[in-house]
Design an enzyme around this catalytic site. Structure first.
Site, PDB file in Angstrom:
ATOM      1  N   ASP A 125       0.875  -1.171   0.000  1.00 44.84           N
ATOM      2  CA  ASP A 125       0.000   0.000   0.000  1.00 44.84           C
ATOM      3  C   ASP A 125       0.912   1.221   0.000  1.00 44.84           C
ATOM      4  OD1 ASP A 125      -2.335   1.636   0.302  1.00 44.84           O
ATOM      5  OD2 ASP A 125      -1.961   1.762   2.449  1.00 44.84           O
ATOM      6  N   SER A 126       0.319   2.389  -0.218  1.00 39.42           N
ATOM      7  CA  SER A 126       1.097   3.622  -0.109  1.00 39.42           C
ATOM      8  C   SER A 126       1.631   3.800   1.308  1.00 39.42           C
ATOM      9  CB  SER A 126       0.201   4.814  -0.450  1.00 39.42           C
ATOM     10  OG  SER A 126      -0.843   4.893   0.509  1.00 39.42           O
ATOM     11  N   HIS A 155      -7.047   2.987   3.945  1.00 43.87           N
ATOM     12  CA  HIS A 155      -6.764   3.710   5.198  1.00 43.87           C
ATOM     13  C   HIS A 155      -8.064   4.010   5.967  1.00 43.87           C
ATOM     14  CE1 HIS A 155      -2.822   4.550   3.394  1.00 43.87           C
ATOM     15  NE2 HIS A 155      -2.424   5.110   4.514  1.00 43.87           N
ATOM     16  N   CYS A 170     -10.972   3.463   0.334  1.00 42.65           N
ATOM     17  CA  CYS A 170      -9.525   3.616   0.504  1.00 42.65           C
ATOM     18  C   CYS A 170      -9.179   2.769   1.715  1.00 42.65           C
ATOM     19  CB  CYS A 170      -9.185   5.087   0.747  1.00 42.65           C
ATOM     20  SG  CYS A 170      -7.505   5.339   1.385  1.00 42.65           S
ATOM     21  N   CYS A 197      -4.333  -1.344  -1.994  1.00 42.99           N
ATOM     22  CA  CYS A 197      -4.453   0.101  -2.201  1.00 42.99           C
ATOM     23  C   CYS A 197      -5.359   0.321  -3.406  1.00 42.99           C
ATOM     24  CB  CYS A 197      -3.057   0.671  -2.472  1.00 42.99           C
ATOM     25  SG  CYS A 197      -3.029   2.408  -2.898  1.00 42.99           S
ATOM     26  N   GLU A 199      -1.498   8.474   8.347  1.00 42.89           N
ATOM     27  CA  GLU A 199      -0.075   8.103   8.284  1.00 42.89           C
ATOM     28  C   GLU A 199       0.681   8.644   9.501  1.00 42.89           C
ATOM     29  OE1 GLU A 199       2.037   6.341   5.974  1.00 42.89           O
ATOM     30  OE2 GLU A 199       0.071   5.497   5.562  1.00 42.89           O
TER      31      GLU A 199
END
Ligand code: DGL
Length: 274
Positions: A10-11, A186, A184, A73, A152
């Site tokens: 994932d990012s 996240h 998403c 992602c 993040e």
């Protein structure tokens, strides 16, 4: 010999929501998770960057012995899944996309909201997803810039994050949706914030369905001791902290991996030191 594993990326930290579902579906499968936290968020970057960087990460995970790749992602799936599959035609690759079809089927009033990154919402793949799977439902899609940066940073209750969530949920309330997708990986980490702004709306996420699909493709269902590597292109401590506190994981190995710090030609610098 490199041990075989499932490669997941994932990012940043968000794909842990998919990795957690994978561990439930395949408790014995070794996982190698790569968080590109030095470059997150992807959702506010261009398609070329996301594709080039995702190809680089896929190559890294294959070198680590990944027999199966899970793109945890939505933004990378939208912009890089086709490129990864054509560069690795012999490799099973599972991506994640906003579950427009299950949302349309679950909605009672035919009005569905999608909360996703700007890169996902603006992608051609997302346009096609709606065209093919909305089943006549009205879809209100909102690109939620700025949200991932707080997650993040581990700032899951930050007042500015709450304000952003409120702003992005307002169009969904106005549209009268009764079902909304967390598009998403996240976003499930702040599920309670979304739900507070969307009272009475059912929130859907499809991490478990992605894990089920991966389990079907994992070639070694009875193999492995379930070892987990959590690697990051930035400091891996926040990734480890989240795995411990939000998911209750223990016994994993944390690694800092310096893939090439710059993607040649994109001019994009890492936002956190590599
Ligand atoms: N977690 C990712 C997704 O599912 C990317 C978020 C971001 O980096 O913007 O889209």
């Amino acid at each position: 010999m490199t041990p075989s594993c499932i490669g997941v990326f994932d990012s940043g930290v968000g794909g842990l929501t998919v990795a957690d579902a994978l561990r439930r579906a395949l408790p014995n499968a070794p996982l190698h998770y790569f968080a590109d936290s030095a470059f997150a968020p992807y959702g506010e970057k261009g398609a070329d960057f996301i594709r080039t960087r995702s190809l680089q990460i896929a190559g890294y995970l294959r070198e680590q012995g990944a027999q199966l790749l899970v793109i945890a992602c939505n933004s990378a799936t939208a912009h890089a899944a086709d490129a990864i599959r054509s560069e690795h035609p012999d490799w099973p690759v599972v991506g994640i996309e906003p579950g427009v079809k299950p949302a349309a089927l679950a909605s009672r009033n035919g009005r569905v909201g999608v909360l996703a990154t700007t890169a996902t919402v603006n992608s051609e793949r997302f346009r096609q997803l709606i065209e093919r799977h909305a089943q006549g439902a009205f879809v209100e899609a909102v690109g939620c810039s700025g949200v991932v940066a707080f997650i993040e940073a581990g700032e899951l209750q930050h007042p500015e994050l709450r304000a952003l969530v409120a702003r992005y949920c307002a169009p969904l309330r106005k549209a009268g949706v009764d079902t909304a997708l967390l598009g998403c990986t996240h976003y499930p980490l702040i599920r309670s914030l979304w739900q507070a702004e969307l009272p009475g709306v059912q929130l859907l996420q499809i991490e478990a369905a992605v894990a089920k699909q991966a389990a079907r493709l994992w070639p070694e269902p009875n193999w492995g001791a379930g070892g987990v590597v959590l690697a990051s292109s930035a400091n891996p401590e926040p990734l480890g902290r989240l795995a411990r506190t939000a998911l209750g994981w223990e016994g994993f190995e944390l690694r800092r991996i310096d893939l090439a710090p710059l993607v040649p030609g994109t001019g994009i610098e890492p936002v956190r030191p590599c």
